[in-house]
Design an enzyme around this catalytic site. Structure first.
Site, PDB file in Angstrom:
ATOM      1  CB  THR A 349      -0.935   0.016   1.224  1.00  0.00           C
ATOM      2  OG1 THR A 349      -1.776  -1.142   1.198  1.00  0.00           O
ATOM      3  CG2 THR A 349      -1.804   1.258   1.225  1.00  0.00           C
ATOM      4  CG  ASP A 402      -6.234   2.200   0.596  1.00  0.00           C
ATOM      5  OD1 ASP A 402      -7.323   2.337   1.179  1.00  0.00           O
ATOM      6  OD2 ASP A 402      -5.475   1.234   0.794  1.00  0.00           O
ATOM      7  CG  ASP A 423     -11.028   1.769   3.871  1.00  0.00           C
ATOM      8  OD1 ASP A 423     -12.161   1.976   4.328  1.00  0.00           O
ATOM      9  OD2 ASP A 423     -10.486   0.642   3.889  1.00  0.00           O
TER      10      ASP A 423
END
Length: 584
Positions: A349, A402, A423
């Site tokens: 990520t 994200d 998110d």
């Protein structure tokens, strides 16, 4: 009768602080069957400092070998012990990678390399903390908040390492390997938090610590505005920085052009570096311009990025501080890439970000940031900030899962557009997003949208959380027709003490009546802090909200989430063309 100044030493003041937080017990020295139970001065000092620590036993064990009752020396010794523990965690990470040898896969190697990098960041910040503390806490004075902020970063860097590991066995090994340094970092935050909190409750400001004064009556609102000048601008921003942000509109743009208020402004700024795809600048890529910026720069490296689509992944290293980027408009100057966890082997990520800011003092204006991996790419970050004091104006962030990773430090966003699905505003920082447009997109079939996912793992001892102030939360044009069938929520708790406030915001009818969602398989919602106040729009009806979210009734209940409080000590810019709202 006027109260006179009471001059005391740091040691005495810390003793008083210990009493204030209920940790110093005066023991009866009289004889009796129980014998003399009086603690010696060293034990008292250790007990006082460790009383608020998450792990009191570990705290006391760390300080027991220090033969002193001087709180300044004890605290510095604790910082040095924490530094030693982080060094061991760094070495453990390197040995773990070496032990895996040729059998290591691309993703494990990438995440361990990232762990080594962020643990080095933690070490560097600890070195800075020890240096800034000097030989006596009296030298720290008004830096106490900054020291605590750096300590929060030290803690976050260690959680970053673990968060990026998806392979369960490696995650377990690394979690155990860095556990000690993480505990010490946590305890260090607790100690600083107890000191600053107790002094505040006793009307002792951190500057009084520096001056050695206790008992002065503070000026009104000093706790909110002590680091602002008479114009309400933050002292940490130099006059040059203020002019830069005021001048950095799209070159040649009219003053009213922009995503929202505070548009162009003439573009009178003189860049130190110019990037242009057509070769009319000094560089053709942004990465080349960043490499040309000096390290540990006391001034500004000013990069003007001419209109164009720049397909590259840009990293601004930690030592390359004070970078200011500006473009020709958020839809004209676009930085884009497509790296993702789902579609790019060896990617985590944190490493998926199109632009990754590791350094302090970053500023940006009039740029679009994109990650085009799409919903099948899963975690795919468009913009990640690890550095403290980031100021972003008039920019756009587009992605799916994200999108905007507000990962560390204090960050302020004004007049931005951010779009995504899962998110898509998340991290472990103190972030305020003001006067901005937040767009939920249409993801994969059956996918649920979550606007925020805060990662506060430490609790109220730190200021970690996301504040949406005076924003608009809407469906983008592709989701519009299905906005009532695709479930969208204001957020869900990524970590146990997730903190998010939505204040003065227009909430569209796409948001579920319950407002907030749980993190699947966890009970973080039971300890999270979710607050709504003075919102409007069809999605702002709180009648059916989840019971664990708070519906504030008064401004006083959300005062701590203002820029002046949440981003203390008020480290942000207020400019005429893009104002900062310090209060509600």
């Amino acid at each position: 009768m006027a109260v006179g100044k009471i001059v005391i030493s740091v040691a005495s003041m810390l003793l008083v602080v210990g009493v204030a937080i209920g940790v110093v017990t005066f023991v009866n020295k009289g004889g009796g069957a129980g014998g003399d139970k009086t603690l010696n001065s060293h034990q008292k000092a250790v007990e006082s400092l460790c009383a608020s620590a998450t792990d009191k036993g570990s705290c006391a064990k760390t300080l027991d070998p220090v033969k002193s009752d001087d709180p300044s020396k004890l605290i510095k010794a604790f910082m040095l012990a924490t530094k030693d523990a982080v060094t061991k965690s760094t070495n453990f990470t390197a040995s773990t990678e070496e032990g895996m040898g040729k059998n290591i896969n691309a993703t494990s190697k990438a995440v361990l390399d990232y762990c080594k990098r962020v643990l080095m960041y933690a070490l560097e910040d600890l070195e800075t903390i020890v240096e800034e503390m000097g030989e006596d806490l009296q030298q720290s004075g008004s830096k106490m908040d900054q020291l605590k902020q750096w300590l929060t970063g030290v803690f976050n860097y260690q959680t970053d390492c673990i968060d990026d590991i998806e392979e369960s066995e490696l995650r377990k090994v690394m979690g155990e390997g860095i556990a000690h340094s993480k505990i010490l970092s946590s305890n260090a935050i607790d100690i600083f938090h107890a000191l600053t909190t107790a002094m505040s409750q006793m009307n002792v400001k951190v500057d009084d610590m520096k001056k050695g004064n206790l008992g002065e009556t503070p000026a009104p609102d000093r706790d909110l505005l002590e680091d602002l000048d008479q114009k309400g601008l933050p002292k940490w921003h130099s006059d040059k920085d203020r002019k830069l942000m005021a001048q950095a509109g799209r070159p040649g743009a009219p003053a009213d052009e922009g995503i929202g208020e505070g548009g162009g402004g003439g573009g009178k700024i003189k860049p130190t570096h110019v990037v242009a795809k057509d070769g009319s600048g000094q560089f053709k890529t942004i990465s080349e311009a960043v490499k040309a910026c000096p390290e540990k720069n006391p001034g500004r490296c000013i990069i003007y990025i001419k209109a164009g689509v720049y397909k590259e992944q840009v990293t601004i290293p930690k030592k390359v501080n004070n970078v200011f980027m500006f473009g020709d408009g958020a839809t004209q100057t676009i930085i884009t890439f497509d790296r993702s966890v789902g579609l790019s082997p060896g990617t985590t990520t944190s490493l998926s970000g199109t632009v990754q800011v590791e350094s302090e003092g970053f500023m940006a204006k009039w740029i679009g940031f994109q990650n085009t991996a799409g919903p099948l790419g899963h975690q795919a970050v468009a913009f990640r900030v690890n550095g403290d004091r980031a100021v972003i104006f008039n920019c756009r962030f587009d992605g799916y899962q994200d999108t905007l990773y507000v990962n560390n430090g204090r960050q302020f966003y004004r007049n931005i557009v951010v779009s995504g699905t899962v998110d898509f505003i998340f991290g472990k920082s103190a972030t305020v997003i003001q006067n901005s447009l937040i767009l939920c997109r249409k993801g994969s079939p059956g996918q649920t949208n979550h606007v925020t996912a805060d990662g506060n793992e430490k609790g109220k001892a730190v200021k970690i959380g996301i504040v949406l102030h005076n924003c608009r939360i809407m469906a983008d044009k592709e989701l519009e027709a299905d906005r009532l069938t695709v479930k969208s929520y204001l957020g869900r708790p990524w970590k146990p003490f997730a903190t998010t406030a939505v204040i003065g915001t227009e909430i569209g009818d796409l948001i579920q009546p319950t407002g907030w969602n749980e993190w699947q398989g966890e009970k973080f919602h039971l300890t999270a802090t979710y607050v709504e106040f003075n919102n409007r729009g069809p999605g702002a009806n709180t009648a059916a909200r989840v019971p664990w979210a708070k519906m504030a009734k008064s401004a006083a209940e959300v005062e701590r989430f203002t820029v002046a409080n949440w981003l203390t000590p008020a480290n942000w810019i207020q400019e005429a063309n893009v104002p900062v709202q310090l209060g509600l």
